[in-house]
Design an enzyme around this catalytic site. Structure first.
Site: not given
Ligand SMILES: *Cc1c(COP(=O)(O)O)cnc(C)c1O
Length: 305
Positions: A159
């Site tokens: 992320k």
């Molecule tokens: C954060 C995110 C998700 C979902 O992840 P979780 O851990 O379930 O919150 C899915 N795709 C992208 C691109 C993300 O940034």
């Protein structure tokens, strides 16, 4: 608009919301190299507040930082406690937690060797991300003209702040076109995920989700996969195409922000009956119960405040 609360945790201290400011030369602001998390805390029926899979989120933050070659100047346990402290000090029984690790000011240019690594944890109230109606009735989705990142262009498992330029472009395009969310295909043309949600498809009792190749390894995704397997339903990780979505019985999204959101329409085609289907509803209901600490089986997913 984010509703202001009292305090923000910054670099080891709880400071007033209004004082949580940074210099304009903050490196991440210019080049996007920072990492973050999104976590939810739910108020349980017994009155306690529980953070959903907090250690998993903090460990993913450290994994994102490792991928980005950012050394976080705190231990995971310290950030886990800091998340809980920030919720407590703000009196938030329920809400969203946003840890952000960023490169501070100092040198400019794309090689900020000695700039300080800074960490903030912000908490706020956040309801249904795609709206309460979307949770109940399903959401309307459009395939994006933007592809999801190629795996050698951006690191799709992290992320990383800058990765989300892709998501913002896609989301804007979808919303401007009158849809709620964008469906993103990978650079080979297969279904990848939405702008911040993983995707699942249901057809004749079989549930599929794209493999991790180009998608973010969602913690909601893996939780939902566990719930599906525990119910004795079949779940496979497999590539599929957008037309397979058009003819699916059901489609749904998962994510911390979006939780479990049914998809009722893709590219102007009704999915199944055009209403959330029985499998989606059952998974959504179990997910919400688990997240609110109501199921013994999933107690270890909850960190109580
Ligand atoms: C954060 C995110 C998700 C979902 O992840 P979780 O851990 O379930 O919150 C899915 N795709 C992208 C691109 C993300 O940034």
């Amino acid at each position: 608009m984010v509703e202001k609360v009292n305090k923000i945790w910054m670099d080891g201290e709880l400071i007033h919301w209004d004082e949580a400011k940074v210099h304009i030369l903050t490196h991440t602001l210019h080049y996007g190299m920072g990492v973050f998390e999104g976590i939810r805390c739910y108020q349980c029926p017994d009155g306690r507040s529980g953070v959903f899979r907090l250690p998993e989120h903090i460990h993913r933050l450290f994994d994102s930082a490792h991928i980005a070659e950012i050394e976080i100047p705190f231990a995971p346990e310290e950030l886990i406690e800091a998340c809980k402290d920030t919720l407590r000090v703000n009196g938030l029984k329920e809400g969203y937690i946003r840890p952000l690790v960023f490169i501070g000011d100092g040198a400019m240019g794309v090689h900020p060797q000695d700039n300080p690594i800074r960490v903030a944890i912000i908490t706020w109230k956040w309801g249904a991300y795609l709206g309460e109606e979307a949770l109940q009735q399903g959401t309307r989705v459009k395939t994006s003209s933007y592809s999801r990142h190629h795996v050698n262009v951006m690191m799709t498992k992290a992320k990383i702040c800058g990765n989300y330029v892709n998501s913002v472009l896609a989301k804007r395009e979808a919303v401007r076109g009158g849809y709620d969310e964008a469906l993103m295909l990978d650079t080979d043309g297969y279904v990848s995920e939405a702008t911040g949600e993983n995707i699942f498809v249901v057809k004749n009792g079989l549930i599929k989700t794209p493999p991790l190749t180009s998608v973010l390894a969602g913690i909601t995704r893996v939780s939902v996969m566990t719930i599906i397997a525990d119910k004795g339903m079949k779940i496979v990780e497999q590539r599929f195409t957008r037309d397979e979505l058009y003819t699916a019985d059901e489609v749904f999204f998962t994510g911390t922000a979006a939780e479990v959101t049914p998809v009722r329409e893709i590219d102007d085609r009704k999915i199944g009956s055009g209403k959330p289907g029985p499998v989606t509803k059952e998974i959504q209901s179990t997910f919400f119960k688990a997240a609110h600490g109501e199921l013994d089986q999933y107690q270890d997913w909850i960190s109580y405040l």
